[in-house]
Design an enzyme around this catalytic site. Structure first.
Site, PDB file in Angstrom:
ATOM      1  N   HIS A  62       0.857  -1.195   0.000  1.00  0.00           N
ATOM      2  CA  HIS A  62       0.000   0.000   0.000  1.00  0.00           C
ATOM      3  C   HIS A  62       0.886   1.236   0.000  1.00  0.00           C
ATOM      4  CE1 HIS A  62       0.789  -0.669   4.273  1.00  0.00           C
ATOM      5  NE2 HIS A  62       0.265   0.481   4.613  1.00  0.00           N
ATOM      6  N   HIS A  64       1.364   3.899   1.994  1.00  0.00           N
ATOM      7  CA  HIS A  64       1.933   4.583   3.163  1.00  0.00           C
ATOM      8  C   HIS A  64       3.466   4.643   3.071  1.00  0.00           C
ATOM      9  CE1 HIS A  64      -1.819   3.925   5.914  1.00  0.00           C
ATOM     10  NE2 HIS A  64      -1.937   4.977   5.115  1.00  0.00           N
ATOM     11  N   ASP A  66       5.813   4.487   5.186  1.00  0.00           N
ATOM     12  CA  ASP A  66       6.628   3.505   5.906  1.00  0.00           C
ATOM     13  C   ASP A  66       6.663   2.159   5.174  1.00  0.00           C
ATOM     14  OD1 ASP A  66       3.858   3.261   6.810  1.00  0.00           O
ATOM     15  OD2 ASP A  66       4.591   1.839   8.322  1.00  0.00           O
ATOM     16  N   HIS A  67       6.075   2.119   3.963  1.00  0.00           N
ATOM     17  CA  HIS A  67       6.137   0.921   3.116  1.00  0.00           C
ATOM     18  C   HIS A  67       6.688   1.241   1.722  1.00  0.00           C
ATOM     19  CE1 HIS A  67       3.712  -1.506   5.992  1.00  0.00           C
ATOM     20  NE2 HIS A  67       3.420  -0.272   6.386  1.00  0.00           N
ATOM     21  N   HIS A 120      -7.336  -1.290   5.648  1.00  0.00           N
ATOM     22  CA  HIS A 120      -6.384  -0.340   6.253  1.00  0.00           C
ATOM     23  C   HIS A 120      -6.269   0.881   5.338  1.00  0.00           C
ATOM     24  CE1 HIS A 120      -2.672   1.017   8.228  1.00  0.00           C
ATOM     25  NE2 HIS A 120      -2.024   0.944   7.092  1.00  0.00           N
ATOM     26  N   ASP A 139      -0.102  -4.115   6.132  1.00  0.00           N
ATOM     27  CA  ASP A 139      -0.739  -3.694   7.379  1.00  0.00           C
ATOM     28  C   ASP A 139      -2.199  -4.154   7.468  1.00  0.00           C
ATOM     29  OD1 ASP A 139       1.641  -2.480   7.953  1.00  0.00           O
ATOM     30  OD2 ASP A 139       0.908  -0.421   7.778  1.00  0.00           O
ATOM     31  N   HIS A 178       4.774  -5.042  10.260  1.00  0.00           N
ATOM     32  CA  HIS A 178       5.345  -4.490  11.494  1.00  0.00           C
ATOM     33  C   HIS A 178       5.570  -5.563  12.561  1.00  0.00           C
ATOM     34  CE1 HIS A 178       4.678  -0.115  10.636  1.00  0.00           C
ATOM     35  NE2 HIS A 178       3.711  -0.606   9.855  1.00  0.00           N
TER      36      HIS A 178
HETATM   37 FE    FE Z   1       2.763   0.497   8.213  1.00  0.00          FE
HETATM   38 ZN    ZN Z   2       0.102   1.401   6.628  1.00  0.00          ZN
END
Ligand code: FE
Ligand code: ZN
Length: 258
Positions: A62, A64, A66-67, A120, A139, A178
């Protein structure tokens, strides 16, 4: 054709940011590799070079950051193509290959299938590989938990967990985004105080996490609780134990406040 173990897709877990997992999935024979959820470029590039991998693809579950934040630098360093859901056109940096439900991706001879699992985020996908079997699910499903509903609804998360990920073979190894397992099971044990499998799993995870590296970047496999399996999640994940959408919504709301 080599023997079976040669044919299995290998997975390297690269700790990134403060609790993210970036994965390198690769074919032992051809060294063809993909990086999944590149939160940062450098830790992934270091392991790619140490393992002698030929990176052909970057998969994002996805959009985001942090990915995905490492995508442009990894693509620049390796020439790899960037695969993510088609709805990310113009949003996900460097996106080259747009994916939808049922599309396939390739790592050397290994074929992965794309599952749309919006909840998410609405662009969320998973990558499932028969030879493992294993799934990269970002996530959506976590070990002992699930992602927050930033864009989707409890109905969609129920669908993703129960009708999609939950129907994969029981022995499917689950590689999520995570290292949240200890906190997730702490919450689960409060929701299900009489569930022995949850309390035993929590104790095992606490043992694994004891003495974990102060900096997650230095984490070794011995302190990682991922992968989990579909079977283990069916037994101990409060969101898979929730039998209805209403119950999942109630547990999700409790976890948001926890
Ligand atoms: Fe994440
Ligand atoms: Zn995420």
């Amino acid at each position: 054709m080599g023997n079976l173990s040669d044919m299995t897709l290998q997975v390297e877990r690269v700790p990134t940011l403060s609790d993210n997992y970036t994965y390198l999935a690769y074919c032992d024979q051809s060294k063809a590799a993909a990086v999944i959820d590149a939160a940062e470029a450098d830790p992934a590039l270091v392991r790619i070079s140490e393992l002698g991998l030929n990176l052909t693809s970057i998969f994002s579950t996805h959009h985001h950051l942090d990915h995905t934040a490492g995508n442009p630098d990894i693509a620049k360093a390796t020439g790899a193509l960037i695969y993510a859901h088609a709805d990310n056109r113009g949003r996900l940096p460097g996106l080259t290959n747009e994916l939808r439900e049922g599309d396939t991706v390739q790592i050397g001879p290994h074929i992965g299938r794309v599952l749309e699992i919006p909840a998410h985020t609405m662009d969320h996908i998973a990558f499932y590989f028969d030879d493992g079997p294993l799934v990269f699910c970002g996530d959506t499903m976590f070990a002992g938990g699930c992602g927050r509903l930033f864009e989707g609804t409890p109905e969609l998360m129920f669908e993703a967990l129960h009708k999609k990920l939950g129907t994969l073979p029981a022995d499917t190894r689950v590689y999520c985004g995570h290292e949240y397992t200890e906190a997730n099971l702490g919450f689960a044990s409060e929701i299900f105080p009489d569930n022995l499998e949850i309390s035993e799993r929590l104790a095992a995870v606490q043992e694994t996490r004891k003495g974990a590296a102060a900096d997650w970047h230095d984490a070794t496999p011995a302190e990682m609780t991922i992968p989990t399996t579909i079977e283990q999640e069916q037994k101990t994940n409060p969101f898979l134990l929730a039998p209805t959408v209403e119950e999942l919504a109630r547990v999700r709301a409790l976890k948001d406040e926890w």
